[in-house]
Design a protein around this motif. Sequence first.
Motif, PDB file in Angstrom:
ATOM      1  N   LEU A  45     -95.928   0.923  17.196  1.00 54.21           N
ATOM      2  CA  LEU A  45     -95.100   1.992  17.757  1.00 54.21           C
ATOM      3  C   LEU A  45     -95.883   3.299  17.854  1.00 54.21           C
ATOM      4  O   LEU A  45     -95.787   4.026  18.856  1.00 54.21           O
ATOM      5  N   THR A  46     -96.672   3.614  16.826  1.00 49.70           N
ATOM      6  CA  THR A  46     -97.465   4.839  16.837  1.00 49.70           C
ATOM      7  C   THR A  46     -98.513   4.801  17.945  1.00 49.70           C
ATOM      8  O   THR A  46     -98.746   5.798  18.644  1.00 49.70           O
ATOM      9  N   THR A  47     -99.161   3.657  18.136  1.00 51.53           N
ATOM     10  CA  THR A  47    -100.175   3.519  19.180  1.00 51.53           C
ATOM     11  C   THR A  47     -99.581   3.737  20.558  1.00 51.53           C
ATOM     12  O   THR A  47    -100.152   4.449  21.396  1.00 51.53           O
ATOM     13  N   ILE A  48     -98.427   3.131  20.810  1.00 53.23           N
ATOM     14  CA  ILE A  48     -97.783   3.305  22.107  1.00 53.23           C
ATOM     15  C   ILE A  48     -97.422   4.764  22.338  1.00 53.23           C
ATOM     16  O   ILE A  48     -97.658   5.325  23.433  1.00 53.23           O
ATOM     17  N   GLU A  49     -96.891   5.408  21.320  1.00 47.14           N
ATOM     18  CA  GLU A  49     -96.504   6.813  21.460  1.00 47.14           C
ATOM     19  C   GLU A  49     -97.711   7.702  21.738  1.00 47.14           C
ATOM     20  O   GLU A  49     -97.671   8.573  22.617  1.00 47.14           O
ATOM     21  N   GLU A  50     -98.802   7.478  21.014  1.00 47.86           N
ATOM     22  CA  GLU A  50     -99.995   8.304  21.208  1.00 47.86           C
ATOM     23  C   GLU A  50    -100.611   8.092  22.581  1.00 47.86           C
ATOM     24  O   GLU A  50    -101.024   9.054  23.244  1.00 47.86           O
ATOM     25  N   CYS A  62     -99.159   7.106  25.378  1.00 48.58           N
ATOM     26  CA  CYS A  62     -98.322   7.652  26.444  1.00 48.58           C
ATOM     27  C   CYS A  62     -98.309   9.183  26.427  1.00 48.58           C
ATOM     28  O   CYS A  62     -98.252   9.823  27.483  1.00 48.58           O
ATOM     29  N   GLU A  63     -98.381   9.779  25.247  1.00 51.11           N
ATOM     30  CA  GLU A  63     -98.387  11.237  25.175  1.00 51.11           C
ATOM     31  C   GLU A  63     -99.642  11.827  25.803  1.00 51.11           C
ATOM     32  O   GLU A  63     -99.628  12.936  26.347  1.00 51.11           O
ATOM     33  N   ARG A 104     -93.286   9.559  28.246  1.00 54.55           N
ATOM     34  CA  ARG A 104     -92.463   9.248  27.081  1.00 54.55           C
ATOM     35  C   ARG A 104     -91.485   8.115  27.425  1.00 54.55           C
ATOM     36  O   ARG A 104     -90.288   8.346  27.598  1.00 54.55           O
ATOM     37  N   VAL A 132     -88.729   3.186  23.828  1.00 54.65           N
ATOM     38  CA  VAL A 132     -89.272   2.012  23.145  1.00 54.65           C
ATOM     39  C   VAL A 132     -88.157   1.357  22.345  1.00 54.65           C
ATOM     40  O   VAL A 132     -87.472   2.018  21.562  1.00 54.65           O
ATOM     41  N   THR A 138     -83.302   1.801  17.292  1.00 53.37           N
ATOM     42  CA  THR A 138     -84.375   1.283  18.147  1.00 53.37           C
ATOM     43  C   THR A 138     -84.226  -0.204  18.399  1.00 53.37           C
ATOM     44  O   THR A 138     -84.688  -0.707  19.419  1.00 53.37           O
TER      45      THR A 138
END
Length: 476
Positions: A165-170, A172-173, A178, A181, A209
Amino acid sequence: MRTITIANQKGGCGKTTVAINLAATLAQEGRRVLLIDLDPQGHCALGTAVPEDQVELSVLELVSQHLEGDPVELSRVTWQIADNLDLAPARANLATLEPRLGQREDADIALRDILAANVNRYDYAVIDCPPHLGMLMRSGLFAADEVIIPVDTGYFALHGLTRQLTTIEELCERRGLRPGVRILANQYDVRTKLAREVLAELRSRFKGTVYDTIVNFNTKLKEGVSYGQPITEFAPHSMGARDFQKLAREIIAAEPTKAPSSDLLQHVERLAADAERLLATTTTLVDGRHGEESPRSEQKEPGTAAPREAVTSGTPSPADIVAATSARVLTTPAPSIPASPLIHRRTESEKSGRELPAKAGRPAPSRDNGDLYHEKIARKIEDVYGVRQEGEVLVFRTRQPEASEVQLAGDFNDWMPHTTPMQRLHNGDFEVRLRLPRGHYRYRLVVDGRWSHDTQNPANETNEYGELNSLVDVRM
């Protein structure tokens, strides 16, 4: 078009199975769907019986030629799998794309630009990503409006999920994106204690989520892929098909409300203007006849006002029509409502412990009999809504004033709600009448894609998903 990317760096969690069956079920629900395979293994083509040796143009040509300035039309790449469902397949040579173009800054957003150019052709694009983080997975994530992470409810399910989840957020940011997810509990086996504990931990740790829908372990899902058929074709009445239908409807329920087009608004304005002109003309004609004497008019005595019938004996005014209609509605007796034989209902005398007034007329509610009056109203509501048996017919009725569609799912239709739609009545209620053999049945209501128990039926039990099933006994 809503773009949904199926991604997880962990292998064996059922990404391709979810992608194929979700796309097929959305298409079955009447949405136009494009399934895109970004995995060089080409399992989406394999799982939908598209022969790889006959695929001339694939996702490789679609992306690479777009970057080279010689774009290929999307329609030349897609294969029709079913009604409303197209596939953009991948071949093994897709693995050459990243070494060749992976250093280009625009390579990661090429797919996003391609889909933006075809936004009006489909309602949904479902993207199946490879199980490793690279250019292809980044392309799928950057094109996504929503990302679904399938998680099998096994020992390694939670390991690395937070990092994913952290990887996807970073990622995309960095692009200023955004996407929403969501986590999907997949391959769930309710019989095992471990699966139940993992599911509970998912819902506790990632509140809001995790999808309400759970995709249960079902051999039909694996068999369907091996035969090159989505579950909607291979086993449409199986538990796997029901799970994906529930998931698709949960996703559809989140569709944004479409604003009316400017052409429609202009048309409505024209109709409103025409209605005002017609009303003005009608009022003028009626008012012009007020001074005329009708042969059927009553003679008025000097100093008295003429009766309404004499004044408007020709064409009644709109106010007359409204008044007359209201009088008829108010004076029409309410239909009697039969009691349900399924549930024993106490009489008012049993509830209150005292005799009721004689039925010379409805007593006005007072401090003494107000409770009885409201109990009587409540009893009638219970009789009308919920489920009741009328001879050999079972009547299901619900009041859903905001709903556009209500369906019924239960043991009697193999939990396939689309086979039993409820009809909208003139008063806005929804009703369906079924002839069922004698027996015990479980059922649920599906209101605009959302599953719920029948709140007007007090008989219910908790199902394996922790939700409520409503119960009814058919007696002959």
